[in-house]
Design a protein around this motif. Structure first.
Motif, short mmCIF file in Angstrom:
data_model
loop_
_atom_site.label_atom_id
_atom_site.label_comp_id
_atom_site.label_asym_id
_atom_site.label_seq_id
_atom_site.Cartn_x
_atom_site.Cartn_y
_atom_site.Cartn_z
N LYS A 365 0.83 -1.20 0.00
CA LYS A 365 0.00 0.00 0.00
C LYS A 365 0.87 1.26 0.00
O LYS A 365 0.61 2.21 -0.77
N GLU A 366 1.90 1.28 0.82
CA GLU A 366 2.78 2.45 0.88
C GLU A 366 3.51 2.65 -0.45
O GLU A 366 3.65 3.78 -0.92
N LEU A 367 3.97 1.56 -1.03
CA LEU A 367 4.68 1.66 -2.31
C LEU A 367 3.75 2.11 -3.43
O LEU A 367 4.11 2.92 -4.28
N TYR A 368 2.54 1.58 -3.44
CA TYR A 368 1.53 1.95 -4.44
C TYR A 368 1.22 3.44 -4.36
O TYR A 368 1.20 4.15 -5.38
N GLU A 369 1.00 3.93 -3.16
CA GLU A 369 0.67 5.34 -2.99
C GLU A 369 1.87 6.23 -3.33
O GLU A 369 1.70 7.30 -3.94
N ALA A 370 3.07 5.79 -2.97
CA ALA A 370 4.27 6.56 -3.33
C ALA A 370 4.45 6.61 -4.84
O ALA A 370 4.89 7.63 -5.39
N ALA A 371 4.11 5.52 -5.52
CA ALA A 371 4.22 5.49 -6.98
C ALA A 371 3.28 6.50 -7.62
O ALA A 371 3.64 7.19 -8.58
N ILE A 372 2.07 6.61 -7.10
CA ILE A 372 1.11 7.58 -7.64
C ILE A 372 1.63 8.99 -7.41
O ILE A 372 1.59 9.84 -8.32
N ARG A 373 2.11 9.28 -6.20
CA ARG A 373 2.65 10.62 -5.93
C ARG A 373 3.80 10.95 -6.87
O ARG A 373 3.92 12.08 -7.37
N ALA A 374 4.68 9.96 -7.11
CA ALA A 374 5.83 10.20 -7.99
C ALA A 374 5.38 10.49 -9.42
O ALA A 374 5.98 11.33 -10.11
N SER A 375 4.32 9.82 -9.87
CA SER A 375 3.81 10.07 -11.21
C SER A 375 3.25 11.49 -11.33
O SER A 375 3.56 12.22 -12.28
N ALA A 381 1.60 17.67 -12.08
CA ALA A 381 0.16 17.72 -11.87
C ALA A 381 -0.14 17.93 -10.39
O ALA A 381 0.41 17.21 -9.55
N PRO A 382 -0.99 18.87 -10.03
CA PRO A 382 -1.33 19.08 -8.62
C PRO A 382 -1.90 17.81 -7.99
O PRO A 382 -2.67 17.09 -8.62
N PHE A 383 -1.50 17.55 -6.75
CA PHE A 383 -1.91 16.32 -6.06
C PHE A 383 -2.37 16.64 -4.66
O PHE A 383 -1.76 17.46 -3.95
N THR A 384 -3.47 16.00 -4.24
CA THR A 384 -3.92 16.06 -2.86
C THR A 384 -4.10 14.64 -2.35
O THR A 384 -4.46 13.74 -3.11
N GLU A 385 -3.87 14.45 -1.06
CA GLU A 385 -3.94 13.11 -0.47
C GLU A 385 -5.33 12.50 -0.59
O GLU A 385 -5.48 11.28 -0.58
N SER A 386 -6.35 13.33 -0.72
CA SER A 386 -7.71 12.80 -0.85
C SER A 386 -7.88 11.95 -2.12
O SER A 386 -8.78 11.12 -2.20
N TYR A 387 -7.02 12.19 -3.10
CA TYR A 387 -7.07 11.38 -4.32
C TYR A 387 -6.96 9.89 -3.99
O TYR A 387 -7.63 9.06 -4.59
N LEU A 388 -6.12 9.56 -3.00
CA LEU A 388 -5.84 8.17 -2.67
C LEU A 388 -6.99 7.48 -1.96
O LEU A 388 -7.03 6.24 -1.89
N SER A 389 -7.93 8.25 -1.41
CA SER A 389 -9.03 7.65 -0.65
C SER A 389 -10.26 7.36 -1.50
O SER A 389 -11.23 6.78 -1.01
N GLN A 390 -10.24 7.74 -2.76
CA GLN A 390 -11.38 7.47 -3.63
C GLN A 390 -11.54 5.96 -3.83
O GLN A 390 -10.55 5.23 -3.93
N PRO A 391 -12.78 5.47 -3.95
CA PRO A 391 -12.98 4.03 -4.15
C PRO A 391 -12.23 3.47 -5.35
O PRO A 391 -11.74 2.34 -5.30
N GLY A 392 -12.13 4.27 -6.41
CA GLY A 392 -11.44 3.78 -7.60
C GLY A 392 -9.94 3.78 -7.49
O GLY A 392 -9.24 3.24 -8.36
N VAL A 393 -9.40 4.36 -6.41
CA VAL A 393 -7.95 4.46 -6.23
C VAL A 393 -7.50 3.74 -4.96
O VAL A 393 -6.43 3.13 -4.95
N PHE A 394 -8.30 3.81 -3.91
CA PHE A 394 -7.89 3.28 -2.60
C PHE A 394 -7.37 1.85 -2.72
O PHE A 394 -8.00 0.99 -3.32
N TYR A 395 -6.20 1.62 -2.14
CA TYR A 395 -5.57 0.30 -2.29
C TYR A 395 -6.23 -0.72 -1.37
O TYR A 395 -6.22 -0.57 -0.15
N ASP A 396 -6.77 -1.75 -1.97
CA ASP A 396 -7.50 -2.78 -1.24
C ASP A 396 -6.82 -4.15 -1.33
O ASP A 396 -7.43 -5.17 -1.04
N GLY A 397 -5.55 -4.14 -1.74
CA GLY A 397 -4.81 -5.40 -1.84
C GLY A 397 -4.93 -6.08 -3.18
O GLY A 397 -4.38 -7.18 -3.37
#
Length: 479
Positions: A365-375, A381-397
């Motif tokens: 999960k940490e690596l996945y989220e770090a990868a998105i931030r790096a992209s 592109a402006p980024f907010t942490e709320s992006y990661l909590s969306q159902p279509g993005v949130f890491y569920d394994g």
């Protein structure tokens, strides 16, 4: 679409004087140092990656589509003529072999030899992942070995050797002396970053072959368990991207110097990626695409993608016509838009997948989220942490989340999105109505026609192994 191929002609100084009559031209250097050869190879390879992302990968994988006519590519048909740009990368092999030979002669050149091996392996990986079996062990040996009709090696054997070569090259760079002649347009002589690139590329190839190569998983575990011994990319500063200076001829091959604005705008961004990114409020959309002409500069700019492989009339008139469709972002017409070979974001997605599969003790999960931030950071592109909590993005394994976000991140990264689609099956693409391959994305490009005439016997042997040179024949590493 019209891309003009250009070349840099560079000469080295330091000729020795002629003391006797012979046929040597005193105005032409008899030897060229690796600091002159290497930038040319990287420059030309970068042009090929950008051009084929534009013409092949982006349509195959539904990043873009033609808006005024058919191309066979977006209809999922690949022909020998589609090989012309990629197969031409073989012309770089002799130069790289020359650098390797220089490194064999003197320890001062050993660092250049290691870099040449890494670049050569990258090129071979692009080629074998495009065609399957290719000339490898005998390639580039026309001058030194009098081998003008090289045999085609099996892809499995090529992978084994590429992985071995990357490990060897990275080891050679440990504690290596500075580059004597310069000539490093990517890392400016930082050999630790070259090590990181070699190991990161090795992880890419290991993950790709992990379902087929018996030693791949154990090698992944070894590589990722010891970052001191095997450093990999640690930030976007380690990205392997070729940054064009913008001064001719060193300008992006898609820039207005080489591609007319009218021709460039034949490419609309596909509905698949526009709709996907809009649904997630993903600001990378504003880098990948531009507002429709009709809405640009207004208080409410609109982004409208074009579905792939529509009939010509429907494509031209979709959503009211060209002025109401989104073209590729203006950044891709810039003289200085970099050519992406491999980035930190991809490395993190690879690590996230490896962790999820139990190949090492990282936190997926940490690596996945770090990868998105790096992209997001790479694309500005402006980024907010709320992006990661969306159902279509949130890491569920689920691996599907990793694969989909990786698809978004690989925009314009050579042929890599197509490679990943064939390996993972993601994203789930809906074929256009005019597709002519039963809705299947092709697995390979047929060999170029030149091989049928110039290397026919070896071509015939390889073609039989590749399903009679069939575009649907699977790569060795495909599930």
């Amino acid at each position: 679409m019209r891309i003009l191929k250009i070349g840099l002609f560079m000469l080295a100084a330091g000729f020795s004087a002629c003391t006797k009559m012979d046929n040597t031209n005193p105005n032409v250097p008899s030897t060229v140092n690796p600091g002159v050869i290497l930038p040319q190879v990287i420059y030309n390879t970068s042009n090929t990656l950008v051009g084929n992302a534009f013409e092949l990968n982006n349509e195959l994988i539904q990043y873009t589509c033609m808006n005024n006519t058919f191309t066979e590519v977006q209809r999922f048909k690949l022909l020998p003529s589609n090989s012309n740009g990629l197969w031409a990368m073989y012309s770089r092999m002799r130069d790289l072999n020359d650098i390797i030979a220089m490194g064999d002669k003197t320890t001062d050149m050993a660092n250049y030899k290691a870099i040449a091996i890494i670049v050569q392996t990258y090129i071979y990986a692009v080629l074998t992942d495009t065609y399957g079996d290719i000339p490898f062990s005998e390639a580039g040996l026309g001058t030194t070995g009098n081998i003008y009709m090289p045999k085609y090696d099996k892809q499995e054997d090529i992978y084994v050797k590429m992985l071995e070569n990357l490990r060897t090259a990275a080891d050679m760079l440990k504690g290596a002396s500075p580059l004597l002649y310069g000539g490093d347009p990517v890392y400016n002589g930082n050999l630790v970053r070259w090590q990181k690139f070699a190991n990161s590329l090795r992880l890419r190839l290991l993950m790709r072959s992990s379902g087929k190569l018996s030693t791949a998983v154990s090698d992944i575990k070894t590589l990722l368990s010891d970052p001191q011994q095997y450093p990999v990319m640690e930030s976007n500063d380690d990205n392997f991207v070729y940054r064009y200076s913008g001064s001719l001829p060193d300008a992006s091959p898609l820039s207005l110097n080489y591609v007319r604005d009218f021709d460039f705008k034949y490419k609309s961004v596909s509905a698949f990626i526009v709709d996907s990114l809009k649904k997630l409020n993903d600001s990378r959309l504003f880098q990948y695409a531009r507002p429709t002409n009709a809405s640009a500069g207004t208080a409410n700019p609109q982004y409208v993608g074009l579905p792939n492989a529509l009939p010509v009339t429907e494509s031209a008139n979709y959503n009211g016509g060209y002025n109401f469709q989104s073209y590729l972002g203006t950044r891709f017409q810039s003289n200085t838009e970099p050519a992406i070979w491999m980035g930190f974001s991809e490395l993190l997605f690879l690590k996230a997948e490896a962790a999820q599969k139990g190949y090492f003790n990282g936190q997926p999960k940490e690596l996945y989220e770090a990868a998105i931030r790096a992209s997001f950071a790479y694309w500005g592109a402006p980024f907010t942490e709320s992006y990661l909590s969306q159902p279509g993005v949130f890491y569920d394994g689920s691996l599907s989340k990793i694969y989909l976000q990786k698809f978004y991140a690989l925009f314009f990264s050579g042929m890599e999105a197509w490679n990943e689609y064939r390996r993972t099956g993601y994203p789930v693409l809906v074929p256009g109505p005019t597709n002519i391959n039963d809705g299947k994305v092709p697995n390979r490009i047929p060999y170029p026609l030149s091989e049928q005439s110039l290397n026919r016997t070896n071509y015939n042997d390889a073609a039989k192994r590749m399903g009679n040179d069939n575009m649907n024949h699977k790569m060795w590493w495909q599930p």
